[in-house]
Design a protein around this motif. Structure first.
Motif: not given
Lengths: 262, 451
Positions: A148-153, A113, A134, A115-116
């Motif tokens: 707001e896009q942190a958890d998207k791929y 993601t 994080e 964030l990752e």
């Protein structure tokens, strides 16, 4: 480091800082038989913003990729932050942790993601705790305006958003120098400005930046120095004003007339 | 056209048209059949011929399998349905079925195989439960730690110091995994977090938090170690192993070791270091260019000649080693193909961020490459499972070996088709399960590719 200078450039440098963070001395690089960089001398001062331009194949990408050893130069010295780039792996690692890089094709990791992507290197290279990494990543994602896009791929984001993630990912390592390798060349016209906005903000914050780019507006606005390369040589280095208004070399003039014609 | 174009400051306001649902497709069973089965003369003719052919085969099979079937008999002679004709003798398959599965394993000890199978299922099952965390560790331990427990259960006898340690470790790990799964299902957090909270370490420094976990694991390990210290089972020598059980042991060990060895070989083949590269290329090419059956013969007949006198290496062990090396060589090429599909930019980005070679391989390149390789990897696993039938040629009684043994039993002499059909069904089920699991994995891991 005694490097070729002229009065004009000296003047700007004093406005920035007189601490040299990158020094290239007679750097040469070959790809097989092809002579890609010829006797490059360059010193970059702390906090300086440099835009490198030139026709394709002129060696500009090769130049900045040599600075963090993505390419190996064969002759000459490169000193980054006081560390000499040689075959010593420790030196290479030290330099890479000080130098962030943003690529033309983003090169985000598609299986992680956003964030990752941002926390991977801080956790594994800098041994930060996950929580700490994080928090810092979110701070930087906010700075590039996509928290707001942190958890998207990455595959779910637009090109402009991906490039901003890539910038945030580099910043997560707290680099002192940022290298940009044509960061906007792969973007749709409407997305270029959102990336440039982030880069301008970064420039204003005092980051040392080397940027291979053909965004002449960006160069005029933030660059302290513009470097024009062709055939693996630095043809001209100058202030943006002088570079665009009053280029010294006929080759620069031809190049400018070609890219500014449309 | 009812709305007059709005203007704002003298400019036309652009208003995008609303998105509409797609037009309804020409669906329905009739529509589907007309489009797919009877779309023109050729299509209709081939459909009719096809249906007739399928029907003919299906009826033939039905007659063979059910109409002429004899379900109860104590020898093949009793399976006659007329003086000259044998019926389909399912009674023979029934009589031999336990042998198909367990080979010549003693009846009284069969529970050990069942127990190992049950433990394996329980160990792997959490991978399907969405609430369980740390799935990678659970899955890896099922492949790396479980074999020691299974090996002892199968083999029995006295444990040497190494097996004693590993069996206890394996058991502890299994119990820990089960507790972890239970806690995950109840509290939605893993065993580790739960221990930290239960012992009151949650408020302590991050670096201290691992200590209660380490100490509790050690205590659990020693408790298990001393509890099972006196536990011993009867020894069953590998010569008595057989049937589907043996097939799964050989292919299971082959599958579990092929991937890691294959990854190392593939990385070695792409290495910058000439000696490593040459060694890996030599190994891969050597094992790929020799048929498996040749390698098996070498392993069982020639290899013992090189051993010092008195050292006996059991047949099964040499067969397993041979199968592992053979499949690893194939796997290496599959992995190399996957590695080549990862763009240079990924390596560069990892390098530029300061990740080491092994970090960028393990965190960036391999996860992406392995995902791309799933169909190929499972393809070679299925191939491996089926290739293990070759061991019946060198005298091991795997599933196919047991099937052939039936026809030599005086009671059931000449019984071929029914056992072979049974074997086909068993192999089909095993291979289909693997293939379905790979499709499930592909869908699950495809998350990053969704656009």
């Amino acid at each position: 480091m005694n490097l070729k200078t002229d009065g004009m450039v000296d003047q700007i440098r004093s406005a920035v800082s007189d601490e040299v963070v990158i020094a290239l001395n007679q750097v040469n690089k070959w790809y097989g038989e092809f002579h890609a960089l010829k006797d490059i001398d360059l010193s970059v001062y702390k906090g300086e913003r440099i835009v490198i331009c030139g026709p394709s194949g002129s060696g500009k990408s090769t130049l900045i990729r040599c600075l963090n050893r993505l390419e190996e130069h064969q002759r000459g010295d490169i000193v980054v932050n006081g560390v000499t780039l040689d075959t010593n792996v420790k030196n290479i690692d030290a330099i890479r942790s000080d130098v962030g890089m943003v690529f033309q094709s983003f090169n985000l990791f598609p299986h992680l993601t956003v964030l990752e992507n941002c926390t991977l290197a801080p956790i594994w290279v800098k041994s930060k705790s996950k929580r700490e990494a994080e928090e810092y990543a979110m701070e930087l994602l906010t700075r590039v305006k996509i928290p707001e896009q942190a958890d998207k791929y990455p595959g779910q984001l637009s090109g402009g958003q991906q490039q901003r993630v890539a910038i945030a990912r580099s910043l997560c390592m707290d680099p002192e120098i940022m290298l940009f390798d044509e960061p906007t060349s792969a973007l749709d016209p409407e997305m270029i400005s959102e990336v440039l906005d982030v880069m301008v903000e970064l420039a204003d914050s005092g980051m040392t930046m080397l940027c291979v780019s053909h965004e002449m507006g960006f160069a005029k606005r933030v660059a302290d120095r513009v470097i024009f390369m062709d055939f693996g040589e630095i043809v001209e280095e100058n202030t943006p004003e002088e570079f665009f208004e009053n280029p010294k070399s006929d080759r620069t003039r031809l190049f400018l007339s070609q890219i500014l014609a449309h | 056209m009812a709305d007059a174009p709005m203007t704002s400051g003298g400019l036309l306001v652009f208003k995008p048209k609303p998105s509409l649902p797609p037009p309804p497709a020409t669906t329905g069973v009739i529509g589907w059949m007309r489009f797919n089965l009877f779309d023109g003369i050729y299509s209709s003719v081939t459909t009719v011929i096809g249906v007739l052919l399928i029907g003919y085969i299906a009826i033939g099979f039905y007659e063979w399998a059910f109409v002429r079937a004899v379900w109860e008999a104590s020898s093949r002679n009793e399976c006659r349905i007329s003086p000259t004709e044998f019926g389909t003798c399912w009674a023979g398959v029934e009589f031999w079925f336990t042998r198909f599965i367990y080979g010549r394993y003693p009846d009284a000890e069969i529970w050990r195989i069942d127990l190992a199978a049950l433990i394996f299922v329980l160990w792997m099952a959490p991978l399907w439960l969405p609430r369980v965390t740390a799935k990678v560790i659970v899955g890896l331990s099922a492949v790396m730690v479980f074999p020691f427990l299974a090996g002892y259960l199968f083999l029995g006898g006295e444990r040497n110091w190494f097996m004693a340690i590993m069996v206890a470790l394996s058991l502890t790990w299994f119990i820990g995994t089960m507790v972890h799964v239970a806690i995950c299902l109840v509290t939605n957090q893993g065993l580790g977090r739960w221990i930290i909270q239960a012992t009151g370490f949650a408020s302590r420094d991050d670096r201290l938090q691992k200590y209660p976990i380490i100490i509790l694991s050690l205590i659990a390990y020693f408790v298990v170690y001393f509890l099972v210290a006196d536990w011993q089972t009867v020894e069953v020598v590998p010569n008595q192993w057989g049937g589907l059980f043996l097939t799964l042991v050989i292919s299971g060990v082959g599958i579990a070791s092929a991937l890691p060895i294959g990854i190392v070989l593939a990385l070695g083949r792409r290495s910058q270091m000439p000696v490593v590269r040459v060694l890996c290329v030599a190994f891969i090419e050597l094992f790929r260019s020799v048929p498996l059956i040749t390698i098996l013969f070498m392993a069982t007949t020639m290899f013992p000649l090189f051993l010092p006198k008195g050292v006996v290496f059991n047949n099964l062990a040499s067969v397993i080693v041979a199968v592992c090396l053979f499949s690893a060589a194939y796997m290496a090429e599959t992995v190399r193909g996957g590695l080549q599909a990862i763009s240079r930019g990924q390596y560069e980005a990892a390098e530029a961020m300061g990740l080491s070679y092994w970090q960028s391989m393990g965190l960036i390149v391999m996860p992406q490459a392995l995902k791309l390789m799933i169909p190929n990897i499972v393809g070679s696993f299925i191939g491996l499972l089926k290739d293990t039938t070759l061991v019946s040629i060198i005298g091991l009684y795997d599933l196919l070996g047991m099937i052939n043994a039936v026809s030599q039993d005086p009671q059931w002499i000449g019984l071929h088709h029914e056992p072979l059909f049974t074997a086909a069904v068993l192999y089909f089920v095993a291979c289909l399960a693997m293939s379905k699991y790979s499709q499930h994995l592909e869908r699950k891991l495809g998350a990053g590719d969704r656009r």
